[in-house]
Design an enzyme around this catalytic site. Sequence first.
Site, mmCIF file in Angstrom:
data_model
loop_
_atom_site.group_PDB
_atom_site.id
_atom_site.type_symbol
_atom_site.label_atom_id
_atom_site.label_comp_id
_atom_site.label_asym_id
_atom_site.label_seq_id
_atom_site.Cartn_x
_atom_site.Cartn_y
_atom_site.Cartn_z
ATOM 1 C CG LEU A 82 -9.939 6.803 9.979
ATOM 2 C CD1 LEU A 82 -9.598 5.522 9.268
ATOM 3 C CD2 LEU A 82 -9.672 7.889 8.836
ATOM 4 C CG ASP A 83 -16.595 9.804 10.361
ATOM 5 O OD1 ASP A 83 -16.118 10.039 11.237
ATOM 6 O OD2 ASP A 83 -16.845 10.233 9.077
ATOM 7 N NE ARG A 84 -18.674 3.053 15.595
ATOM 8 C CZ ARG A 84 -19.844 3.222 16.574
ATOM 9 N NH1 ARG A 84 -20.664 2.382 16.425
ATOM 10 N NH2 ARG A 84 -19.845 4.417 17.422
#
Length: 182
Positions: free
Chosen positions: A13-15
Site C-alpha cells: 500500500l502507499d505509505r
Amino acid sequence: MLDNKELRLCHRLDRTTTGILIVAKKKQSAKDITALFKANKILKIYLTIVKGIPKQSSGNINTPLITNVVSGKEKISADKEGSIKALTGYEVLKKNKNISLLRVLPKTGRKHQIRAHLQSIGVPILGDNKYSSINHQQKNVTRMHLHASSVKFKLYGTSHQIKADIPKPFKEILKLYGLDNN
C-alpha cells in the site's frame, strides 16, 4: 511466537494509505497469495473521500497509465496512449456539496492507480498532495483519505474475507463534511 523475519508481505500500500495488508507466515503461502494478486483473483475494496463529485454515480475508469518524472520525482498519470493497462471501478456512496465518499474497486493493481485514475476524472483524493494541486489544508485535512477497507479471496479451498475498520481521522472528516451515518 514468530520472528518478524519469518513474515512475508504479499502486496503493498502507499505509505499514506490506511487499511489492510496481507502478511503470510510461510514462504509458499506468500507465493500463492502473490499469484492470486497477479491473476486479479483478490477482490480489493477501498473507501476514499474525494474533492468533487464524479459526473456518473458509478462506472469504470479504463485508462492506461504512464510513468513520468516530474522535478526528479516519479509520478503516474492517466494517458490514453500509455503503456500500462489499468481498470478501476467506482461508486459514489455519499456526496455533499463538493465532497464525495466513494467505494473503489481496482481491477488491476498498478502503482498509484486509484490516485491517478480519480485525478484523471476530476475528483482527486482529499489530502493527496502528490496527485492534486488543490490545497487540502482547509477544514483540518492533513492526510490522504484512501483506505483499503476489505479483501476477499479463496486460498487452498477456503474463502477469506478480511475487513479493516475506518480509522478515526477518516471518520472525523466524514463527520466534518456531513458524510457520516449520523
